[in-house]
Design a protein around this motif. Structure first.
Motif, short mmCIF file in Angstrom:
data_model
loop_
_atom_site.label_atom_id
_atom_site.label_comp_id
_atom_site.label_asym_id
_atom_site.label_seq_id
_atom_site.Cartn_x
_atom_site.Cartn_y
_atom_site.Cartn_z
N LEU A 75 93.19 -26.77 -13.79
CA LEU A 75 92.03 -27.64 -13.93
C LEU A 75 92.43 -29.10 -14.10
O LEU A 75 91.76 -30.00 -13.59
CB LEU A 75 91.20 -27.18 -15.13
CG LEU A 75 89.77 -27.65 -15.22
CD1 LEU A 75 88.97 -27.14 -14.03
CD2 LEU A 75 89.14 -27.16 -16.51
N ALA A 76 93.53 -29.35 -14.78
CA ALA A 76 93.96 -30.73 -15.04
C ALA A 76 94.37 -31.45 -13.76
O ALA A 76 94.33 -32.69 -13.71
CB ALA A 76 95.12 -30.73 -16.02
N SER A 77 94.76 -30.73 -12.73
CA SER A 77 95.18 -31.38 -11.49
C SER A 77 93.99 -31.81 -10.62
O SER A 77 94.17 -32.57 -9.67
CB SER A 77 96.10 -30.46 -10.69
OG SER A 77 95.42 -29.29 -10.31
N LEU A 78 92.78 -31.35 -10.95
CA LEU A 78 91.60 -31.72 -10.19
C LEU A 78 91.07 -33.07 -10.67
O LEU A 78 91.13 -33.36 -11.87
CB LEU A 78 90.50 -30.67 -10.35
CG LEU A 78 90.79 -29.28 -9.80
CD1 LEU A 78 89.66 -28.33 -10.17
CD2 LEU A 78 90.95 -29.33 -8.30
N PRO A 79 90.52 -33.88 -9.78
CA PRO A 79 89.89 -35.14 -10.21
C PRO A 79 88.69 -34.83 -11.11
O PRO A 79 88.08 -33.77 -11.01
CB PRO A 79 89.43 -35.78 -8.90
CG PRO A 79 90.04 -35.00 -7.81
CD PRO A 79 90.50 -33.70 -8.34
N GLY A 80 88.35 -35.76 -11.99
CA GLY A 80 87.28 -35.54 -12.95
C GLY A 80 85.92 -35.28 -12.35
O GLY A 80 85.08 -34.62 -12.94
N SER A 81 85.66 -35.79 -11.15
CA SER A 81 84.36 -35.60 -10.52
C SER A 81 84.39 -34.49 -9.47
O SER A 81 83.45 -34.37 -8.67
CB SER A 81 83.90 -36.90 -9.86
OG SER A 81 84.82 -37.28 -8.85
N ALA A 82 85.43 -33.68 -9.46
CA ALA A 82 85.58 -32.64 -8.44
C ALA A 82 84.67 -31.45 -8.73
O ALA A 82 84.43 -31.07 -9.87
CB ALA A 82 87.02 -32.18 -8.37
N VAL A 83 84.19 -30.86 -7.65
CA VAL A 83 83.47 -29.59 -7.72
C VAL A 83 84.18 -28.66 -6.75
O VAL A 83 84.30 -28.95 -5.56
CB VAL A 83 81.98 -29.75 -7.33
CG1 VAL A 83 81.26 -28.42 -7.44
CG2 VAL A 83 81.31 -30.80 -8.18
N LEU A 84 84.68 -27.55 -7.28
CA LEU A 84 85.50 -26.62 -6.51
C LEU A 84 84.82 -25.27 -6.43
O LEU A 84 84.35 -24.75 -7.44
CB LEU A 84 86.86 -26.47 -7.20
CG LEU A 84 87.86 -25.52 -6.58
CD1 LEU A 84 88.39 -26.06 -5.26
CD2 LEU A 84 89.00 -25.27 -7.55
N VAL A 85 84.74 -24.72 -5.23
CA VAL A 85 84.23 -23.37 -5.03
C VAL A 85 85.36 -22.55 -4.42
O VAL A 85 85.93 -22.93 -3.39
CB VAL A 85 82.99 -23.33 -4.12
CG1 VAL A 85 82.60 -21.90 -3.78
CG2 VAL A 85 81.83 -24.05 -4.77
N VAL A 86 85.71 -21.45 -5.08
CA VAL A 86 86.77 -20.56 -4.61
C VAL A 86 86.09 -19.28 -4.14
O VAL A 86 85.43 -18.59 -4.91
CB VAL A 86 87.78 -20.25 -5.73
CG1 VAL A 86 88.87 -19.32 -5.22
CG2 VAL A 86 88.36 -21.53 -6.29
N ARG A 87 86.27 -18.98 -2.84
CA ARG A 87 85.68 -17.77 -2.27
C ARG A 87 86.79 -16.77 -1.98
O ARG A 87 87.75 -17.07 -1.26
CB ARG A 87 84.93 -18.10 -0.98
CG ARG A 87 84.20 -16.93 -0.39
CD ARG A 87 83.19 -17.36 0.66
NE ARG A 87 83.69 -18.31 1.62
CZ ARG A 87 84.19 -17.99 2.82
NH1 ARG A 87 84.26 -16.74 3.18
NH2 ARG A 87 84.58 -18.93 3.63
N ALA A 88 86.68 -15.59 -2.56
CA ALA A 88 87.69 -14.55 -2.37
C ALA A 88 87.41 -13.79 -1.08
O ALA A 88 86.26 -13.44 -0.78
CB ALA A 88 87.69 -13.59 -3.55
N LEU A 89 88.45 -13.53 -0.33
CA LEU A 89 88.36 -12.73 0.88
C LEU A 89 88.76 -11.29 0.55
O LEU A 89 89.36 -11.04 -0.50
CB LEU A 89 89.27 -13.31 1.95
CG LEU A 89 88.92 -14.74 2.40
CD1 LEU A 89 89.95 -15.25 3.39
CD2 LEU A 89 87.53 -14.80 2.99
N PRO A 90 88.45 -10.32 1.40
CA PRO A 90 88.77 -8.92 1.10
C PRO A 90 90.25 -8.67 0.77
O PRO A 90 90.57 -7.77 -0.02
CB PRO A 90 88.35 -8.17 2.37
CG PRO A 90 87.23 -8.99 2.90
CD PRO A 90 87.61 -10.42 2.62
#
Length: 115
Positions: A75-90
């Motif tokens: 989390l610390a490596s992301l910019p403060g205003s970042a919004v991240l979506v992680v989509r898992a594949l099969p």
């Protein structure tokens, strides 16, 4: 565990990030990264999408727990205003923790985050 202050839960925000953010993929994950216009936030927000295609409820929950833990570590490596979506594949269902971590880091670098 990822704190609730850093979790993305709003479906419209998920849609905005997926449609308008930078995208990077790997064998097990697809990462969508966008910058938020909201200045009054605690820090970056992270959301997860793990569909039924990944597996049964037990498998999906295991994948989500692993991804939440990995997101908290980075989390610390992301910019403060970042919004991240992680989509898992099969393929995430059979991937080890180390494989998920490697794929997440590789996707974050491709999306423009310095890890």
């Amino acid at each position: 565990m990822l704190s609730t202050a850093h979790r993305l839960t709003d479906s419209s925000s998920f849609q905005q990030v997926v449609r308008g953010g930078r995208k990077a993929g790997s064998r097990t994950l697809v990462v969508h990264l966008a910058e938020s216009a909201e200045p009054a936030r605690v820090g970056p927000l992270v959301g997860f999408v793990v569909s039924r295609a990944v597996g049964s409820a037990v498998v999906r929950n295991r994948v989500k727990r692993r991804l939440r833990h990995l997101a908290r570590e980075h989390l610390a490596s992301l910019p403060g205003s970042a919004v991240l979506v992680v989509r898992a594949l099969p393929a995430a269902a059979t991937a080890s923790y180390a494989e998920l971590e490697g794929d997440l880091l590789r996707c974050l670098v491709r999306a423009g985050v310095t890890v």
